[in-house]
Design an enzyme around this catalytic site. Sequence first.
Site, PDB file in Angstrom:
ATOM      1  N   ARG A 185       0.819  -1.217   0.000  1.00 17.38           N
ATOM      2  CA  ARG A 185       0.000   0.000   0.000  1.00 17.38           C
ATOM      3  C   ARG A 185       0.849   1.262   0.000  1.00 17.38           C
ATOM      4  O   ARG A 185       0.822   2.050   0.934  1.00 17.38           O
ATOM      5  CB  ARG A 185      -0.962   0.029   1.196  1.00 17.38           C
ATOM      6  CG  ARG A 185      -1.883  -1.158   1.251  1.00 17.38           C
ATOM      7  CD  ARG A 185      -2.930  -1.017   2.355  1.00 17.38           C
ATOM      8  NE  ARG A 185      -3.800  -2.189   2.371  1.00 17.38           N
ATOM      9  CZ  ARG A 185      -4.764  -2.403   3.258  1.00 17.38           C
ATOM     10  NH1 ARG A 185      -4.996  -1.525   4.204  1.00 17.38           N
ATOM     11  NH2 ARG A 185      -5.502  -3.486   3.200  1.00 17.38           N
TER      12      ARG A 185
ATOM     13  N   ASP B  49      15.294   0.629  -9.516  1.00 15.73           N
ATOM     14  CA  ASP B  49      16.658   0.236  -9.156  1.00 15.73           C
ATOM     15  C   ASP B  49      16.549  -1.035  -8.322  1.00 15.73           C
ATOM     16  O   ASP B  49      16.171  -0.993  -7.159  1.00 15.73           O
ATOM     17  CB  ASP B  49      17.312   1.367  -8.359  1.00 15.73           C
ATOM     18  CG  ASP B  49      18.719   1.019  -7.901  1.00 15.73           C
ATOM     19  OD1 ASP B  49      19.151  -0.138  -8.080  1.00 15.73           O
ATOM     20  OD2 ASP B  49      19.387   1.905  -7.327  1.00 15.73           O
TER      21      ASP B  49
END
Length: 357
Positions: free
Chosen positions: A197, A267
Site C-alpha cells: 500500500r 533500481d
Amino acid sequence: MRVLISAFAIGLPLVSGLAFTGAVGFGSFATGGTEAYVVTSLADSGTGTLRDATSVSGRNITFSVPGYIVLESPISLSSDTTINGQTAPSPGIGVMGREISASSKSNIIIRNLRMRQGSMETDDTKSAFNMGDATNIILDHCSIEYGVYDSVDAVGAVNVTVSNSIIAFPIGQQFGAHLETGPATWYRNLWVSAHNRQPLTKANTQYINNVVYNYQAAYTVADTSGDFSHDLIGNYFITGPSTTSASDAYYQIDDNQSAYASGNLLDSNKNGVLDGSAANTIGSAKVLSSPWNSGSAAIASLTAQQAYTTVLAGVGASPRDSVDAYVISIVESLGTEGAIIGSQADTGLANDGYGTL
Ligand SMILES: *[C@@H]1O[C@H](CO)[C@@H](O)[C@H](O)[C@H]1NC(C)=O
Ligand SMILES: *[C@@H]1O[C@H](CO)[C@@H](O)[C@H](O)[C@H]1NC(C)=O
Ligand SMILES: *[C@@H]1O[C@H](CO)[C@@H](O)[C@H](O)[C@H]1NC(C)=O
C-alpha cells in the site's frame, strides 16, 4: 480521450484559490480555516491545546510551542481547519501515540506536522492519519511514521492531495496508504519500508515524482473490479533488504485499470548506487498514450533522478528531526539498509524510537 470540463477536471494549479502557494492536485483547492488560534500547550487537552484548537470548525491554527504532544486518545478534527505546523518554533511540532482523524470532514489543510502513532496506540484498527469519507484534504510536508492500521487511511476520500511528505516505517499491518473513491494526488512523497500500500489506490490517481524504498509491494490496486485511471510519472522505485520481488513495484493491477506511465525507474540491484532501468509497464493495465488527467504533465516537472534528489532534500516536516534523518539515511544506503519493523523501538532511536523533539 476524456472531455475536460473544468479547472478541477484538469487538476492544474490555479493562480488563486489554492490552499497555499505551490499546492498541487485534487486537494489543492481546500481553503481551511480563517479564525486564528494559537496552540500554547503540549498537553493532551484543555485550553491552548491542539485538541481544543481543532474542536471547533473554521480555525487557522499556529503554534507558539515546539515539541511532541502525547495523545491519550485520537484527535477528531473539525471541518474547515488549517494546521500550520511550520509556525512552531524549532525543532517543530509533532503528535505521538494516537490517531489524527479527519474522518467524514471536509476542507482541511495540514502542513509540517509529524504524526507518529507507534506502539503507544492501544487500538490496532486506528491509523496515523485517517481521512475516511473526507473531502477536500491536503497534507503537505508532513512526516507520518509508525502507523498501526495504515499510515494514511483514506477509504471513501474525495479530492485529496498528499505532497512532499514522508510515509515510512509503518508497524502493525505495515501498510502505507489506502485510498478509495478519489480522485487523489500523491506528489513528491517518500515511502519507506512498508509491506504494501504505497499506496493501495482504488481511485483515479496522479502518482508523480514519488520515491519508494525497500518495498515488498508498492503501487497497488488490489485487482479491484473498479475501472480506474492512473498517471504514474517520474517515480523512483528502489529495492532494499526487505524487497522479495522487485517487480512488485506495481502490484495486483489487472486489465480493468488504465495507466499512463512515463519516466519511472526501478533500481533493483541493491548495490548502494542509484541506478536501474525504466519501469513503465503497470501490471496488465490498459496502456494510455497520454495522461488521463491533463494536469498531470504540468506538475510532473522532475525526472525520476531529479525526484530522488529533490525529495530526499526537502521531504517531510522541517526542521528535519532524528526520526526523519534516520529515514533518509536508510534510503541513502540504496539497497543495503532497511527493515520492515514491528515497533518504532526497532529503529534504536531515543525515546523508545520516537526520537525527541
Ligand atoms: C471536488 O473538487 C471540485 C473542485 O473544487 C469540486 O467541484 C467538487 O464539488 C469536489 N467534490 C466534493 C465531493 O466536494
Ligand atoms: C493562517 O495562518 C498562517 C500562519 O500565520 C498565515 O500565513 C495565513 O495567512 C493564515 N490564513 C488565513 C486564511 O487566515
Ligand atoms: C474486472 O471487473 C469485472 C467486474 O466489472 C470483474 O468481474 C473482473 O473479475 C475484473 N477483472 C479482473 C482481472 O479482476
